[in-house]
Design an enzyme around this catalytic site. Structure first.
Site, PDB file in Angstrom:
ATOM      1  N   PRO A   1       0.960  -1.343  -0.079  1.00 41.80           N
ATOM      2  CA  PRO A   1       0.071   0.182  -0.028  1.00 41.80           C
ATOM      3  C   PRO A   1       0.884   1.326   0.019  1.00 41.80           C
ATOM      4  O   PRO A   1       1.703   1.324   0.841  1.00 41.80           O
ATOM      5  CB  PRO A   1      -0.732  -0.067   1.255  1.00 41.80           C
ATOM      6  CG  PRO A   1       0.043  -1.327   1.919  1.00 41.80           C
ATOM      7  CD  PRO A   1       1.301  -1.637   1.384  1.00 41.80           C
ATOM      8  N   GLU A   2       0.496   2.093  -0.969  1.00 40.65           N
ATOM      9  CA  GLU A   2       1.168   3.411  -0.837  1.00 40.65           C
ATOM     10  C   GLU A   2      -0.098   4.389  -0.156  1.00 40.65           C
ATOM     11  O   GLU A   2      -0.963   3.700  -0.271  1.00 40.65           O
ATOM     12  CB  GLU A   2       1.589   3.672  -2.332  1.00 40.65           C
ATOM     13  CG  GLU A   2       2.488   2.741  -2.883  1.00 40.65           C
ATOM     14  CD  GLU A   2       3.176   2.976  -4.316  1.00 40.65           C
ATOM     15  OE1 GLU A   2       3.338   4.243  -4.657  1.00 40.65           O
ATOM     16  OE2 GLU A   2       3.439   2.114  -4.900  1.00 40.65           O
TER      17      GLU A   2
ATOM     18  N   HIS B   1      -2.593 -16.100   8.242  1.00 38.26           N
ATOM     19  CA  HIS B   1      -1.822 -14.902   8.505  1.00 38.26           C
ATOM     20  C   HIS B   1      -2.742 -13.877   9.296  1.00 38.26           C
ATOM     21  O   HIS B   1      -2.484 -12.698   9.253  1.00 38.26           O
ATOM     22  CB  HIS B   1      -1.398 -14.261   7.000  1.00 38.26           C
ATOM     23  CG  HIS B   1      -0.171 -15.331   6.583  1.00 38.26           C
ATOM     24  ND1 HIS B   1       0.842 -15.803   7.014  1.00 38.26           N
ATOM     25  CD2 HIS B   1      -0.305 -15.980   5.294  1.00 38.26           C
ATOM     26  CE1 HIS B   1       1.485 -16.632   6.116  1.00 38.26           C
ATOM     27  NE2 HIS B   1       0.735 -16.606   5.185  1.00 38.26           N
TER      28      HIS B   1
ATOM     29  N   ARG C   1       3.396 -11.341   4.781  1.00 35.40           N
ATOM     30  CA  ARG C   1       4.890 -11.201   4.878  1.00 35.40           C
ATOM     31  C   ARG C   1       5.223 -10.486   6.164  1.00 35.40           C
ATOM     32  O   ARG C   1       6.559 -10.737   6.345  1.00 35.40           O
ATOM     33  CB  ARG C   1       5.091 -10.404   3.659  1.00 35.40           C
ATOM     34  CG  ARG C   1       5.300 -11.084   2.337  1.00 35.40           C
ATOM     35  CD  ARG C   1       5.610 -10.321   1.310  1.00 35.40           C
ATOM     36  NE  ARG C   1       7.154 -10.101   1.128  1.00 35.40           N
ATOM     37  CZ  ARG C   1       7.689  -9.286   0.134  1.00 35.40           C
ATOM     38  NH1 ARG C   1       7.005  -8.817  -0.803  1.00 35.40           N
ATOM     39  NH2 ARG C   1       9.036  -9.230   0.143  1.00 35.40           N
TER      40      ARG C   1
END
Length: 291
Positions: free
Chosen positions: A2-3, A99, A122
């Site tokens: 995400p930016e 996750h 991640r």
DNA sequence: ACTTTGACCTGTGCGC
DNA sequence: TGCGCACAGGTCAAAG
């Protein structure tokens, strides 16, 4: 992942649901993400009300009734979603996925489901509880918001004029502009017709004075971010809006992940090329990005 | 002081 | 089908 646009879309999805909600309890399924959770992290959140949901750069900021702020960075693959308990057992953990690292149980809100789940395959994201965001080490030193008034061609020129690094690397530096990432830097440079290898200082006409290319760059950064916000962000693989839907700005990339494909600028016969700069892919058109 | 590289993690897609 | 490798939206510490 995400930016700035994607983080803002998450903020927009969470704010109306979380504002005023009570955090009944917090369940941690591991000791930390990229950083370990603070001592008593779950206990310190439990019983607090969410007063405000905001964003600074790529950070989500949840202001709590104690006046502490829960700061959340999504890293590459972090996302929030709402989930129901297991319909058979009512268990919180069952039915959740591999996750799902942090689970917030909420009350006092008309959320689509009582559990807000933070998932991050991640684990490059992290969460931190901070007492004072003014002095918080993650936020001090961040550059101006690209969509705010503090960013101008002149202010950017001031940052660039002594830097010899390629403009691509400089724009990724969160101390220069806060919130840009690899996609939107590539796209903005293409729109502004600037070669990503251009030395940063070469874009400042004289110290503190923007050349015409820099005026264009600031404008195009704003335009591309606004268009992405309008489109609900870019969904490559992991990014999801809080409601589970994806954004669709990825269909509007001019260069990102388009290696070998034709440049989409009218009258340009160039082919999008991938190079590596500071270990990251840069996509650009060698024909029309020649400043 | 500056810039690049490696590390942190898991998942996916590709070539062999 | 399986294996190994390259690569992925971010950031930081370490090494050059």
């Amino acid at each position: 992942m995400p930016e700035l646009p994607e983080v803002d879309i998450v903020k927009q999805g969470l704010a109306p649901i979380l504002t005023g909600a009570l955090i009944e309890r917090v369940i941690l399924n591991r000791n930390g993400l990229r950083l370990p959770f603070a001592a008593n992290f779950a206990q310190r959140l439990s019983g607090q009300k969410v007063i405000h949901v905001g964003r600074r750069a790529k950070y989500l900021l949840f202001t709590l009734s104690s006046s502490e702020v829960l700061l959340s960075h999504l890293g590459m693959t972090g996302n929030f979603r709402f989930a129901q308990p297991d319909p058979q057992t009512g268990e919180i953990k069952t039915g959740f996925q591999k996750h799902d690292h942090v689970i917030f149980e909420l009350s006092g809100t008309d959320a689509p489901a009582p559990f807000l789940v933070y998932s991050d395959p991640r684990r490059f994201g992290f969460m931190e509880l901070v007492e004072d965001i003014e002095t918080c080490k993650f936020l001090v030193g961040l550059g101006p918001e690209p969509l705010g008034n503090a960013l101008t061609a002149a202010s950017l020129a001031e940052q660039l004029h002594r830097r010899k690094a390629p403009i691509k690397a400089t724009l990724l530096d969160q101390r220069v502009i806060a919130g840009l990432g690899n996609i939107y830097v590539c796209e903005a440079l293409h729109r502004a017709a600037i070669d990503p290898r251009t030395r940063s200082c070469d874009l400042a006409a004289t110290p503190g004075t923007p050349g015409p290319a820099l005026e264009s760059l600031v404008l195009q950064i704003r335009l591309v971010l606004n268009e992405a916000l309008q489109a609900g962000g870019s969904t490559l693989k992991d990014f999801r809006k809080v409601d589970g839907g994806g954004g669709y700005f990825q269909h509007r990339f001019f260069v990102y992940d388009r290696e070998g494909e034709p440049c989409l600028n009218e009258n340009c016969k160039g082919t999008i090329t991938r190079i590596v700069q500071s270990g990251r892919s840069s996509f650009y058109c060698p024909e029309c990005q020649n400043t």
